[in-house]
Design a protein around this motif. Structure first.
Motif, PDB file in Angstrom:
ATOM      1  N   GLN A 137       0.805  -1.212   0.000  1.00  0.00           N
ATOM      2  CA  GLN A 137       0.000   0.000   0.000  1.00  0.00           C
ATOM      3  C   GLN A 137       0.844   1.271   0.000  1.00  0.00           C
ATOM      4  OE1 GLN A 137      -3.860   0.073  -0.017  1.00  0.00           O
ATOM      5  NE2 GLN A 137      -2.737  -1.442  -1.229  1.00  0.00           N
ATOM      6  N   VAL A 150      -0.268   5.198  -0.825  1.00  0.00           N
ATOM      7  CA  VAL A 150      -1.188   5.414   0.290  1.00  0.00           C
ATOM      8  C   VAL A 150      -0.397   5.956   1.481  1.00  0.00           C
ATOM      9  CG1 VAL A 150      -2.847   4.333   1.853  1.00  0.00           C
ATOM     10  CG2 VAL A 150      -2.662   3.543  -0.533  1.00  0.00           C
ATOM     11  N   GLU A 151      -0.880   7.020   2.110  1.00  0.00           N
ATOM     12  CA  GLU A 151      -0.180   7.578   3.265  1.00  0.00           C
ATOM     13  C   GLU A 151      -0.146   6.552   4.397  1.00  0.00           C
ATOM     14  OE1 GLU A 151      -1.232  11.414   4.606  1.00  0.00           O
ATOM     15  OE2 GLU A 151      -0.957  12.359   2.651  1.00  0.00           O
ATOM     16  N   PRO A 194      -0.432   6.353   7.790  1.00  0.00           N
ATOM     17  CA  PRO A 194      -1.509   6.107   8.762  1.00  0.00           C
ATOM     18  C   PRO A 194      -2.747   5.485   8.126  1.00  0.00           C
ATOM     19  CG  PRO A 194      -0.583   8.305   9.062  1.00  0.00           C
ATOM     20  CD  PRO A 194      -0.034   7.772   7.770  1.00  0.00           C
ATOM     21  N   ILE A 195      -3.063   5.901   6.918  1.00  0.00           N
ATOM     22  CA  ILE A 195      -4.224   5.342   6.225  1.00  0.00           C
ATOM     23  C   ILE A 195      -3.967   3.884   5.853  1.00  0.00           C
ATOM     24  CG2 ILE A 195      -5.664   5.533   4.160  1.00  0.00           C
ATOM     25  CD1 ILE A 195      -5.138   8.552   4.251  1.00  0.00           C
ATOM     26  N   ALA A 196      -2.732   3.589   5.432  1.00  0.00           N
ATOM     27  CA  ALA A 196      -2.376   2.214   5.089  1.00  0.00           C
ATOM     28  C   ALA A 196      -2.492   1.306   6.314  1.00  0.00           C
ATOM     29  CB  ALA A 196      -0.965   2.163   4.523  1.00  0.00           C
ATOM     30  N   GLN A 198      -4.427   1.826   8.994  1.00  0.00           N
ATOM     31  CA  GLN A 198      -5.848   1.697   9.332  1.00  0.00           C
ATOM     32  C   GLN A 198      -6.572   0.758   8.371  1.00  0.00           C
ATOM     33  OE1 GLN A 198      -6.869   5.826   9.172  1.00  0.00           O
ATOM     34  NE2 GLN A 198      -6.159   6.269  11.245  1.00  0.00           N
ATOM     35  N   SER A 199      -6.257   0.841   7.081  1.00  0.00           N
ATOM     36  CA  SER A 199      -6.925  -0.033   6.117  1.00  0.00           C
ATOM     37  C   SER A 199      -6.474  -1.478   6.284  1.00  0.00           C
ATOM     38  CB  SER A 199      -6.666   0.446   4.685  1.00  0.00           C
ATOM     39  OG  SER A 199      -5.301   0.321   4.327  1.00  0.00           O
ATOM     40  N   THR A 200      -5.231  -1.673   6.697  1.00  0.00           N
ATOM     41  CA  THR A 200      -4.748  -3.034   6.961  1.00  0.00           C
ATOM     42  C   THR A 200      -5.486  -3.628   8.155  1.00  0.00           C
ATOM     43  OG1 THR A 200      -2.560  -2.531   6.033  1.00  0.00           O
ATOM     44  CG2 THR A 200      -2.723  -4.433   7.505  1.00  0.00           C
ATOM     45  N   SER A 207      -3.331  -1.615  16.435  1.00  0.00           N
ATOM     46  CA  SER A 207      -4.145  -0.537  17.017  1.00  0.00           C
ATOM     47  C   SER A 207      -3.402   0.141  18.155  1.00  0.00           C
ATOM     48  CB  SER A 207      -5.481  -1.107  17.508  1.00  0.00           C
ATOM     49  OG  SER A 207      -6.218  -1.678  16.442  1.00  0.00           O
ATOM     50  N   TYR A 263       6.758   9.809   9.900  1.00  0.00           N
ATOM     51  CA  TYR A 263       5.623  10.454   9.239  1.00  0.00           C
ATOM     52  C   TYR A 263       5.312  11.803   9.895  1.00  0.00           C
ATOM     53  CZ  TYR A 263       0.912  11.237   7.453  1.00  0.00           C
ATOM     54  OH  TYR A 263      -0.198  11.793   6.859  1.00  0.00           O
ATOM     55  N   THR A 306       8.387   3.372   2.222  1.00  0.00           N
ATOM     56  CA  THR A 306       7.559   4.569   2.341  1.00  0.00           C
ATOM     57  C   THR A 306       8.257   5.806   1.811  1.00  0.00           C
ATOM     58  OG1 THR A 306       6.516   3.626   4.319  1.00  0.00           O
ATOM     59  CG2 THR A 306       6.231   5.984   3.956  1.00  0.00           C
TER      60      THR A 306
END
Length: 348
Positions: A192, A197-198, A200-202, A204-206, A224, A264, A297
């Motif tokens: 991702q 994909v940024e 933090p979003i990667a 969260q989506s994972t 988490s 990040y 990244t």
């Protein structure tokens, strides 16, 4: 590939030390760069983490187009196992990578990797039923799965195929669901961030991808926690240790995420590497996985060139990384077949 090797080499000398011991020996800041080795000017050694990652990449490069990765990766990992049992490459060494003398160094390889491959040497034991303990080392959830799995995310598979390939190949040695799910999650993360994909979003989506899956609770909780602890303020070893020590697959992955999130927020790549190794735990593996994620990244230009220049196997790492790009992003196998002959003996 190079970022992982940097983190591995930084963390190896302090792998079994507590944070207190690291600070007593190296000052309050802990290790701030490569430690001097026994031979002045010698390259900084890599460990089994980077060795196995290289053989993962080699196995993927030797998989027939559209073929099943697991049988080919089994044979690649058995070639790595040979490097841990021999003094150097023999005349019948299979492929370019197995002919590299520097890989024939035994640096505390994981027990589950070695015992699992001993069984795989006897017969190919494929993955078991998803979400349940696999047939090989069913109780092992060590980080030996995560630390070798970055190439699945570098192979332009897309998140679904990257996840399943990494998960199935992790079961060659580790049958605990947390071990193989964490390997799959790491492959998805790498895939991702390479897709833009940024971070933090990667992450969260994972988490959202694996949360509904059976036996995913430990991996979801660890990831988490990394996100939550990153929101507490400045990244510190003490906060990192709230996640765990990195010996298990899910804590190793979560520590790497926590360190990459530091970059990040701050742009500090060097500090993330040092954060990843200066703690009471599996410093070389957390450094390697964090380095894989940082490199994927932020790219090569963001990595500390002085550290890359000091690495053992640096030229070979550059080559195999370039070959991954040529094969999987440009479908160009010009000059690759001599280094990575396609493995067609899948029936063995």
């Amino acid at each position: 590939m190079l970022g992982g090797a940097v983190g591995d080499a930084l963390g190896w000398p302090i792998e079994f030390l507590t944070l207190k011991q690291i600070r007593e020996r190296h000052g309050e800041a802990g290790v701030t760069g490569f430690l001097p080795g026994p031979i002045a000017g010698a390259p900084q050694p890599i460990t089994d983490d980077t060795q196995m990652t290289m053989f993962t990449a080699e196995g993927l490069l030797r998989t027939p187009a559209g073929g099943d990765t697991a049988p080919v990766l089994r044979r690649a990992y058995l070639r790595w196992r040979d490097t841990q049992q021999q003094n150097g490459p023999g005349p019948e060494a299979d492929g370019w990578l197995a002919r590299q003398q520097f890989l024939y160094a035994m640096r505390a390889p994981g027990n589950a990797c070695m015992t699992g491959l001993r069984r795989q040497a006897e017969e190919f034991v494929p993955a078991g039923e998803f979400g349940k303990p696999g047939p090989v080392n069913p109780n092992s959830k060590g980080c030996g799965t995560v630390m070798r799995s970055a190439p699945f995310g570098l192979a332009n598979f897309g998140p679904d195929r990257a996840f399943h390939a990494a998960m199935r190949c992790a079961q060659l040695t580790h049958g605990h669901p947390t071990a193989y799910l964490s390997a799959g999650a790491f492959a998805v993360l790498i895939d991702q961030v390479l897709a833009g994909v940024e971070l933090p979003i990667a992450v969260q989506s994972t988490i959202a991808r694996i949360a509904p899956m059976p036996s995913s609770a430990e991996t979801v909780t660890a990831l988490s926690s990394a996100l939550a602890i990153a929101q507490l303020g400045e990244a510190t070893p003490e906060r990192l240790e709230l996640i765990g020590a990195g010996w298990t697959a899910e804590t190793c992955l979560a520590i790497a995420v926590y360190c990459a999130l530091h970059t990040y927020r701050t742009g500090d790549v060097r500090g993330a590497f040092l954060l990843a190794v200066n703690h009471s735990g599996d410093s070389d593996s957390t450094g390697a996985v964090a380095g894989n994620l940082l490199g994927a990244t932020y790219g090569l230009n963001a990595l500390p060139m002085d550290w890359i220049g000091a690495l053992e196997g640096r030229d070979e790492l550059f080559r195999i990384a370039d070959d991954l790009v040529l094969n999987f992003f440009y479908n160009d196998r010009t000059d690759l077949d001599s280094r990575y002959p396609i493995d067609t003996e899948l029936a063995r």
